[in-house]
Design a protein around this motif. Sequence first.
Motif, mmCIF file in Angstrom:
data_model
loop_
_atom_site.group_PDB
_atom_site.id
_atom_site.type_symbol
_atom_site.label_atom_id
_atom_site.label_comp_id
_atom_site.label_asym_id
_atom_site.label_seq_id
_atom_site.Cartn_x
_atom_site.Cartn_y
_atom_site.Cartn_z
ATOM 1 N N PHE A 174 57.580 98.767 -52.069
ATOM 2 C CA PHE A 174 57.096 98.287 -49.990
ATOM 3 C C PHE A 174 55.627 99.891 -50.146
ATOM 4 O O PHE A 174 54.315 99.142 -49.765
ATOM 5 N N GLU A 175 56.043 101.052 -50.861
ATOM 6 C CA GLU A 175 54.904 102.035 -51.294
ATOM 7 C C GLU A 175 54.022 101.120 -52.266
ATOM 8 O O GLU A 175 52.945 101.410 -51.944
ATOM 9 N N LEU A 176 54.271 101.259 -53.137
ATOM 10 C CA LEU A 176 52.993 99.902 -53.954
ATOM 11 C C LEU A 176 52.546 98.994 -53.284
ATOM 12 O O LEU A 176 51.252 98.429 -53.386
ATOM 13 N N LEU A 177 52.785 97.979 -52.081
ATOM 14 C CA LEU A 177 52.464 96.837 -51.714
ATOM 15 C C LEU A 177 51.824 96.926 -50.548
ATOM 16 O O LEU A 177 50.578 96.786 -50.306
ATOM 17 N N ARG A 178 51.772 98.296 -50.189
ATOM 18 C CA ARG A 178 51.287 98.751 -49.263
ATOM 19 C C ARG A 178 50.102 99.229 -49.275
ATOM 20 O O ARG A 178 49.165 99.254 -48.687
ATOM 21 N N THR A 179 49.843 99.855 -50.254
ATOM 22 C CA THR A 179 48.428 100.975 -51.171
ATOM 23 C C THR A 179 47.536 99.644 -51.879
ATOM 24 O O THR A 179 46.224 99.588 -52.367
ATOM 25 N N HIS A 180 47.692 98.787 -52.357
ATOM 26 C CA HIS A 180 47.584 98.373 -53.891
ATOM 27 C C HIS A 180 47.390 97.111 -53.730
ATOM 28 O O HIS A 180 47.094 96.309 -54.985
ATOM 29 N N SER A 181 47.975 96.805 -53.442
ATOM 30 C CA SER A 181 48.668 94.829 -53.338
ATOM 31 C C SER A 181 47.310 94.023 -52.404
ATOM 32 O O SER A 181 46.427 94.919 -51.268
ATOM 33 N N VAL A 182 47.397 92.651 -52.599
ATOM 34 C CA VAL A 182 46.474 92.563 -51.174
ATOM 35 C C VAL A 182 46.949 92.560 -50.259
ATOM 36 O O VAL A 182 46.211 92.156 -48.974
ATOM 37 N N LEU A 183 47.804 92.934 -49.981
ATOM 38 C CA LEU A 183 49.271 92.768 -48.665
ATOM 39 C C LEU A 183 48.490 94.383 -47.737
ATOM 40 O O LEU A 183 48.627 93.885 -46.503
ATOM 41 N N ARG A 184 47.869 94.763 -48.185
ATOM 42 C CA ARG A 184 47.202 96.087 -47.835
ATOM 43 C C ARG A 184 45.654 95.699 -46.576
ATOM 44 O O ARG A 184 45.832 96.642 -45.258
#
Length: 302
Positions: A174-184
């Motif tokens: 969750f944290e990686l996707l929230r901060t480092h993916s296009v999903l941010r």
Amino acid sequence: MLAGQVEWVAVDWGTSNLRAWGIDSEGDVAFARSSPDGMGRLSREQYPDVLTALLSGVADEVSDVLICGMAGARQGWMEAPYLDAPAELGRLAAGAVTPEMPGPLDPRILPGVCLRDVGAEDVMRGEETQLLGLSAMIPGFSGLVVMPGTHSKWALLDGTRLTRFSSAMTGEVFELLRTHSVLRHSLGGELEGEDRDLGFDAGLDQGLEHPERLTATLFKVRAGSLLSGRSAPWCAGFLSGLLIGAEIGGQRDWIGNAEIPLIGSVGLCGLYQIAFNRLGALTRVVDATDATLAGLKAARQG
């Protein structure tokens, strides 16, 4: 309470934080202290000074210090070799290691537990102490325990015997996707509000029903904000619900008819309760600190 009334010190040394409790002869907490000096910011040489500083004022009176958690990791203070699962948690103290420590303190670091089965390899450090604590808090418990967190643990416990466990990187993902993916780009700004609950419910349903489609469903966070005007709170809730739902839906074969203890923070465990309730499973929340303290006390007595 005066330092002279403290019999020993219980310590939980995590990756991000360090916590200590002075325990008196009756088993009650005489004092509690904390520090941001977790394993993640320390070199091996710094541990003795950090522990001495944390216990300033009592170190000359109390020598017995029992530590669980990441201080015993390979990159921590001193590696405490894992016990192999199936593991008798009542024997944790027998596997403790004693690092070099100048001064009056005599610290012991409890081991973690590992599963060496080929293809199912897994490890835990700190959670085994909470599981031992749970067995003391709920005498005779036998069944599934779920421990939500950065790396959630699913464990099968029979009294003080840990028979099997599995880790899920739900919180970290969750944290990686929230901060480092296009999903941010869809999760910026304020993430709380009524929309978050609506998003969580929608994501949870999809994760529980189709955990095998997780990677294909994740992009709905981005597409929903671009095409349907989904708010940042809705997107954050959807992502959280989807990941928690996929974790639980993907391991529903572990779930029986017995009540499932959830060990962790009240807020996060509450989200898991919603998910398990959707499947008709009964749960109870056990505070992580209470379980840790109970486990350290039980380990010392073992």
